[in-house]
Design a protein around this motif. Structure first.
Motif, PDB file in Angstrom:
ATOM      1  N   ASN A 126       5.401   5.682  -5.405  1.00 45.28           N
ATOM      2  CA  ASN A 126       4.116   6.146  -5.937  1.00 45.28           C
ATOM      3  C   ASN A 126       4.302   7.554  -6.496  1.00 45.28           C
ATOM      4  OD1 ASN A 126       1.487   6.776  -6.518  1.00 45.28           O
ATOM      5  ND2 ASN A 126       0.728   6.625  -4.420  1.00 45.28           N
ATOM      6  N   ALA A 130      -1.907   4.103  -4.083  1.00 47.44           N
ATOM      7  CA  ALA A 130      -1.588   3.014  -5.007  1.00 47.44           C
ATOM      8  C   ALA A 130      -1.554   1.699  -4.245  1.00 47.44           C
ATOM      9  CB  ALA A 130      -0.246   3.265  -5.694  1.00 47.44           C
ATOM     10  N   ASN A 179       1.521   1.285 -14.562  1.00 48.02           N
ATOM     11  CA  ASN A 179       0.133   1.677 -14.332  1.00 48.02           C
ATOM     12  C   ASN A 179      -0.692   0.433 -14.004  1.00 48.02           C
ATOM     13  OD1 ASN A 179       0.250   4.627 -15.011  1.00 48.02           O
ATOM     14  ND2 ASN A 179       0.985   3.801 -16.957  1.00 48.02           N
ATOM     15  N   LYS A 180      -1.957   0.636 -13.733  1.00 49.40           N
ATOM     16  CA  LYS A 180      -2.847  -0.453 -13.351  1.00 49.40           C
ATOM     17  C   LYS A 180      -2.756  -1.611 -14.341  1.00 49.40           C
ATOM     18  CE  LYS A 180      -7.711  -1.354 -12.238  1.00 49.40           C
ATOM     19  NZ  LYS A 180      -9.051  -0.741 -12.053  1.00 49.40           N
ATOM     20  N   ASP A 206       0.845  -1.194   0.000  1.00 54.24           N
ATOM     21  CA  ASP A 206       0.000   0.000   0.000  1.00 54.24           C
ATOM     22  C   ASP A 206       0.879   1.243   0.000  1.00 54.24           C
ATOM     23  OD1 ASP A 206      -2.979  -0.760   0.404  1.00 54.24           O
ATOM     24  OD2 ASP A 206      -1.931  -2.046   1.827  1.00 54.24           O
ATOM     25  N   LEU A 257      -2.316  -2.921  -8.934  1.00 55.25           N
ATOM     26  CA  LEU A 257      -3.781  -3.010  -8.935  1.00 55.25           C
ATOM     27  C   LEU A 257      -4.423  -1.639  -9.093  1.00 55.25           C
ATOM     28  CD1 LEU A 257      -3.038  -5.833  -7.804  1.00 55.25           C
ATOM     29  CD2 LEU A 257      -5.079  -5.681  -6.389  1.00 55.25           C
ATOM     30  N   GLU A 258      -3.826  -0.637  -8.433  1.00 56.93           N
ATOM     31  CA  GLU A 258      -4.341   0.730  -8.508  1.00 56.93           C
ATOM     32  C   GLU A 258      -3.186   1.710  -8.454  1.00 56.93           C
ATOM     33  OE1 GLU A 258      -7.409   1.547  -9.048  1.00 56.93           O
ATOM     34  OE2 GLU A 258      -8.414  -0.375  -8.693  1.00 56.93           O
ATOM     35  N   GLY A 259      -3.277   2.787  -9.217  1.00 61.87           N
ATOM     36  CA  GLY A 259      -2.283   3.843  -9.142  1.00 61.87           C
ATOM     37  C   GLY A 259      -1.156   3.716 -10.147  1.00 61.87           C
ATOM     38  N   THR A 260      -0.111   4.508  -9.906  1.00 65.33           N
ATOM     39  CA  THR A 260       1.044   4.566 -10.805  1.00 65.33           C
ATOM     40  C   THR A 260       2.318   4.494  -9.979  1.00 65.33           C
ATOM     41  OG1 THR A 260      -0.191   5.965 -12.348  1.00 65.33           O
ATOM     42  CG2 THR A 260       2.203   5.909 -12.588  1.00 65.33           C
TER      43      THR A 260
END
Length: 226
Positions: free
Chosen positions: A165, A171, A148-149, A102, A124-127
């Motif tokens: 991040n 992210a 990226n995702k 995370d 999974l999420e974010g950059t």
């Protein structure tokens, strides 16, 4: 005679390759070997005592909670939730583990190594801006990529690597590792936060800096995000 020498050479190469393969987590010789903390009635295998297979149950192979984000309000802005043999006993001797990462905005998983595992990471999420550095013999080359995702990146075993991040939102990434207990060495923590501390003269010469810089760094609080 030439055929004989060729056969001997081939067998030697195969034996050497087998030896190299055994330098990593060994292949299991049974269906499973659930790690046991209580050594009574246990069998010692690969660093852990094993539960009697007849007493194993589904919970030995189960872990819950990776759907929950971890607190990233810390000095590095990241938090790693590891799922390894220490908290999922059924992983023992299976040669794999998992982690959730995370990141707060601008959060960093600082440069570190896994001495016993290659890591493959999926966003999974974010950059994330990620990278690793090759060994001295390969010129300490830096390989980086912005992910990226849905993007995937692999960090070879033992090499220093990091994730940052670079977005203004949280992210999340998941990582698979090729060891039941990959270990982690966070470079700054190990060098400047060891207990007892490394002799400042060593670090002053190694980093070619003034001893006041080393003294300052050794007095910092080096946060462990794992």
């Amino acid at each position: 005679m030439k055929g004989y020498h060729f056969l001997i050479s081939t067998l030697a190469i195969l034996a050497f390759a087998t030896f190299l393969a055994s330098a990593y987590d060994p292949s299991p010789l049974q269906d499973f070997c659930v790690a046991l903390k209580d050594i009574k009635d246990g069998v010692f295998v690969n660093g852990k005592f094993c539960k009697d297979p007849k007493l194993a149950n589904a919970n030995d192979f189960f872990f819950s909670g990776l759907q929950n984000p971890r607190n990233t309000q810390n000095p590095v802005g990241s938090n790693v939730t590891a799922v390894n043999v220490d908290n999922l006993a059924g992983l023992n001797t299976l040669g794999i583990s998992l982690a959730r990462l995370d990141f707060a905005p601008n959060g960093l998983n600082p440069p570190h190594t896994h001495p016993r595992a290659t890591e493959i990471l999926v966003v999974l999420e974010g950059t994330l801006y990620v990278g690793f550095v090759t060994s001295n013999g390969d010129g300490n080359r830096l390989f980086t990529k912005v992910l990226n995702k849905g993007d995937v990146f692999v960090f070879p075993i033992g090499l220093i690597h990091f994730q940052l991040n670079v977005a203004h939102v949280n992210a999340v990434a998941f990582a698979g590792l090729s060891s039941q207990n990959p270990g982690v060495i966070t470079i700054a923590n190990a060098v400047f936060g060891s207990k007892p501390p490394i002799n400042p003269d060593v670090l002053t010469k190694a980093f070619q800096v003034d001893n006041k810089v080393v003294d300052y760094l050794q007095k910092q609080f080096w946060y462990d995000n794992n």
